[in-house]
Design a protein around this motif. Structure first.
Motif, PDB file in Angstrom:
ATOM      1  N   ASP A   1      49.435  25.407  40.043  1.00 56.88           N
ATOM      2  CA  ASP A   1      48.726  25.887  38.861  1.00 56.88           C
ATOM      3  C   ASP A   1      49.352  27.190  38.388  1.00 56.88           C
ATOM      4  OD1 ASP A   1      45.922  25.381  37.361  1.00 56.88           O
ATOM      5  OD2 ASP A   1      46.277  27.537  37.559  1.00 56.88           O
ATOM      6  N   PRO A   2      49.550  27.362  37.067  1.00 55.68           N
ATOM      7  CA  PRO A   2      50.219  28.564  36.559  1.00 55.68           C
ATOM      8  C   PRO A   2      49.433  29.860  36.787  1.00 55.68           C
ATOM      9  CG  PRO A   2      49.331  27.257  34.745  1.00 55.68           C
ATOM     10  CD  PRO A   2      49.217  26.419  35.985  1.00 55.68           C
ATOM     11  N   LEU A   3      48.142  29.751  37.123  1.00 56.80           N
ATOM     12  CA  LEU A   3      47.332  30.945  37.345  1.00 56.80           C
ATOM     13  C   LEU A   3      47.231  31.323  38.817  1.00 56.80           C
ATOM     14  CD1 LEU A   3      44.342  30.213  34.914  1.00 56.80           C
ATOM     15  CD2 LEU A   3      46.454  31.474  34.429  1.00 56.80           C
ATOM     16  N   VAL A   4      47.913  30.583  39.700  1.00 62.21           N
ATOM     17  CA  VAL A   4      47.708  30.775  41.134  1.00 62.21           C
ATOM     18  C   VAL A   4      48.001  32.208  41.585  1.00 62.21           C
ATOM     19  CG1 VAL A   4      50.037  29.931  41.702  1.00 62.21           C
ATOM     20  CG2 VAL A   4      48.226  29.874  43.431  1.00 62.21           C
ATOM     21  N   GLU A   5      49.010  32.847  41.014  1.00 59.43           N
ATOM     22  CA  GLU A   5      49.366  34.198  41.449  1.00 59.43           C
ATOM     23  C   GLU A   5      48.348  35.238  41.009  1.00 59.43           C
ATOM     24  OE1 GLU A   5      53.283  35.246  40.254  1.00 59.43           O
ATOM     25  OE2 GLU A   5      54.231  33.536  41.233  1.00 59.43           O
ATOM     26  N   HIS A   6      47.548  34.913  39.993  1.00 57.15           N
ATOM     27  CA  HIS A   6      46.618  35.896  39.431  1.00 57.15           C
ATOM     28  C   HIS A   6      45.152  35.531  39.657  1.00 57.15           C
ATOM     29  CE1 HIS A   6      50.176  37.398  37.337  1.00 57.15           C
ATOM     30  NE2 HIS A   6      50.393  36.181  36.902  1.00 57.15           N
ATOM     31  N   GLU A   7      44.888  34.358  40.223  1.00 58.22           N
ATOM     32  CA  GLU A   7      43.509  33.882  40.278  1.00 58.22           C
ATOM     33  C   GLU A   7      42.581  34.858  40.988  1.00 58.22           C
ATOM     34  OE1 GLU A   7      40.675  30.219  41.813  1.00 58.22           O
ATOM     35  OE2 GLU A   7      42.391  30.918  42.970  1.00 58.22           O
ATOM     36  N   ALA A   8      42.990  35.375  42.136  1.00 62.50           N
ATOM     37  CA  ALA A   8      42.108  36.251  42.913  1.00 62.50           C
ATOM     38  C   ALA A   8      41.692  37.480  42.115  1.00 62.50           C
ATOM     39  CB  ALA A   8      42.795  36.666  44.212  1.00 62.50           C
ATOM     40  N   GLU A   9      42.661  38.166  41.514  1.00 57.24           N
ATOM     41  CA  GLU A   9      42.324  39.369  40.760  1.00 57.24           C
ATOM     42  C   GLU A   9      41.539  39.038  39.492  1.00 57.24           C
ATOM     43  OE1 GLU A   9      45.869  41.148  38.568  1.00 57.24           O
ATOM     44  OE2 GLU A   9      46.882  39.815  39.993  1.00 57.24           O
ATOM     45  N   LEU A  10      41.811  37.883  38.876  1.00 56.32           N
ATOM     46  CA  LEU A  10      41.063  37.487  37.683  1.00 56.32           C
ATOM     47  C   LEU A  10      39.604  37.197  38.009  1.00 56.32           C
ATOM     48  CD1 LEU A  10      43.734  35.159  36.030  1.00 56.32           C
ATOM     49  CD2 LEU A  10      42.893  37.326  35.093  1.00 56.32           C
ATOM     50  N   LEU A  11      39.354  36.509  39.117  1.00 59.47           N
ATOM     51  CA  LEU A  11      37.984  36.229  39.514  1.00 59.47           C
ATOM     52  C   LEU A  11      37.240  37.510  39.872  1.00 59.47           C
ATOM     53  CD1 LEU A  11      38.396  33.006  41.690  1.00 59.47           C
ATOM     54  CD2 LEU A  11      37.335  33.171  39.437  1.00 59.47           C
ATOM     55  N   GLN A  12      37.914  38.406  40.576  1.00 54.51           N
ATOM     56  CA  GLN A  12      37.289  39.677  40.938  1.00 54.51           C
ATOM     57  C   GLN A  12      36.962  40.495  39.694  1.00 54.51           C
ATOM     58  OE1 GLN A  12      40.271  41.176  43.595  1.00 54.51           O
ATOM     59  NE2 GLN A  12      39.593  39.920  45.315  1.00 54.51           N
ATOM     60  N   HIS A  13      37.863  40.455  38.705  1.00 59.44           N
ATOM     61  CA  HIS A  13      37.617  41.180  37.455  1.00 59.44           C
ATOM     62  C   HIS A  13      36.441  40.575  36.693  1.00 59.44           C
ATOM     63  CE1 HIS A  13      38.358  43.384  33.752  1.00 59.44           C
ATOM     64  NE2 HIS A  13      38.369  42.227  33.103  1.00 59.44           N
ATOM     65  N   LEU A  14      36.397  39.252  36.609  1.00 55.95           N
ATOM     66  CA  LEU A  14      35.280  38.594  35.930  1.00 55.95           C
ATOM     67  C   LEU A  14      33.954  38.931  36.602  1.00 55.95           C
ATOM     68  CD1 LEU A  14      36.680  35.005  35.220  1.00 55.95           C
ATOM     69  CD2 LEU A  14      35.954  36.681  33.494  1.00 55.95           C
ATOM     70  N   HIS A  15      33.964  38.948  37.918  1.00 53.37           N
ATOM     71  CA  HIS A  15      32.731  39.193  38.663  1.00 53.37           C
ATOM     72  C   HIS A  15      32.244  40.637  38.514  1.00 53.37           C
ATOM     73  CE1 HIS A  15      29.596  38.556  41.491  1.00 53.37           C
ATOM     74  NE2 HIS A  15      30.146  39.211  42.488  1.00 53.37           N
ATOM     75  N   SER A  16      33.188  41.581  38.519  1.00 51.55           N
ATOM     76  CA  SER A  16      32.800  42.990  38.489  1.00 51.55           C
ATOM     77  C   SER A  16      32.594  43.529  37.074  1.00 51.55           C
ATOM     78  CB  SER A  16      33.857  43.845  39.199  1.00 51.55           C
ATOM     79  OG  SER A  16      35.111  43.751  38.533  1.00 51.55           O
ATOM     80  N   ALA A  17      33.393  43.049  36.112  1.00 52.94           N
ATOM     81  CA  ALA A  17      33.348  43.622  34.762  1.00 52.94           C
ATOM     82  C   ALA A  17      32.675  42.732  33.728  1.00 52.94           C
ATOM     83  CB  ALA A  17      34.769  43.963  34.303  1.00 52.94           C
TER      84      ALA A  17
END
Length: 234
Positions: free
Chosen positions: A139-155
């Motif tokens: 998946d093209p988002l695999v390298e960024h998924e963790a930080e993206l989910l954390q950002h969505l959850h916190s912000a």
């Protein structure tokens, strides 16, 4: 939805924890069999970097040809705090050898030729043919998924919570069951097709929110997420 081969390839190329299981190597500690790095070669082989004194390296050095069987087990854990945090596992079994020219100071690269593969994740349980694994793309988002989910959850927790309004009858049914009060919405998985949110309250359930079309990068993801949030707000 992503194919089983794509999901397996994504897990292999992610930062999920992995351990190499070698039958007969009972004395080794699990941490000694966790590769420092892994990658996929052009023919679908998996390259695993270990410290030069790893039991896995010693076992591969004593193996003749392809006689050393091994299984790479990958465990995918959600990067955000959520009930039932393990999102899935993948297994790749095959034959382990030392990779030609794969030595670095203090490290050695091993090659796992994949004979069988399977995945059991949020999409379901499936087997994967080695040929399909070799040709699949992560998946093209695999390298960024963790930080993206954390950002969505916190912000953007309020916006994620608002997605509940898009569930229609399913949300109404949950409310009747008493789950509306105190329900927490946590973004639990993200891929090019959409966002998965876990609603946890008296009951816990997942809901998928598909993008209008698959995204190819983070820039397209931003637009897709705004589209989802606008739909929920409207």
């Amino acid at each position: 939805m992503p194919s089983a081969a794509e999901r397996t390839r994504t897990l292999v190329q992610s930062t999920c924890s992995a351990v190499l299981i070698i039958p007969g190597l009972d004395g080794a500690k699990p941490y000694q069999l966790m590769p420092d790095a892994r990658s996929v070669g052009p023919d679908g082989e998996v390259f695993l970097a270990f410290p030069a004194d790893s039991p896995a390296v010693r076992a591969a050095a004593h193996a003749q040809h392809d006689e050393l069987n091994a299984v790479l087990e990958i465990t995918d854990v959600a990067p955000v705090s959520v009930p039932h945090r393990i999102r899935g596992r993948a297994w790749l079994s095959g034959w382990l050898t030392r990779a030609p020219g794969g030595a670095e100071p203090g490290r050695m690269t091993l090659r796992l030729e994949v004979g069988e593969a399977s995945v059991d994740d949020l999409w379901g349980a499936d087997s994967v043919e080695p040929e399909d694994f070799a040709t699949a793309a992560a998946d093209p988002l695999v390298e960024h998924e963790a930080e993206l989910l954390q950002h969505l959850h916190s912000a953007h927790s309020a916006e994620v919570q608002s997605l509940r309004g898009l569930l229609g009858e399913r949300a109404a049914h949950s409310s009747e069951a008493g789950t509306a009060t105190g329900t927490v919405a946590v973004p639990v998985a993200l891929d090019r097709f959409g966002l998965r949110v876990r609603f946890a309250g008296v009951r816990c359930f997942d809901a998928r929110f598909d993008f209008p079309e698959p995204v190819r990068n983070v820039n397209e993801l931003r637009y897709a997420m705004h589209t989802l949030f606008d739909a929920a707000a409207g």
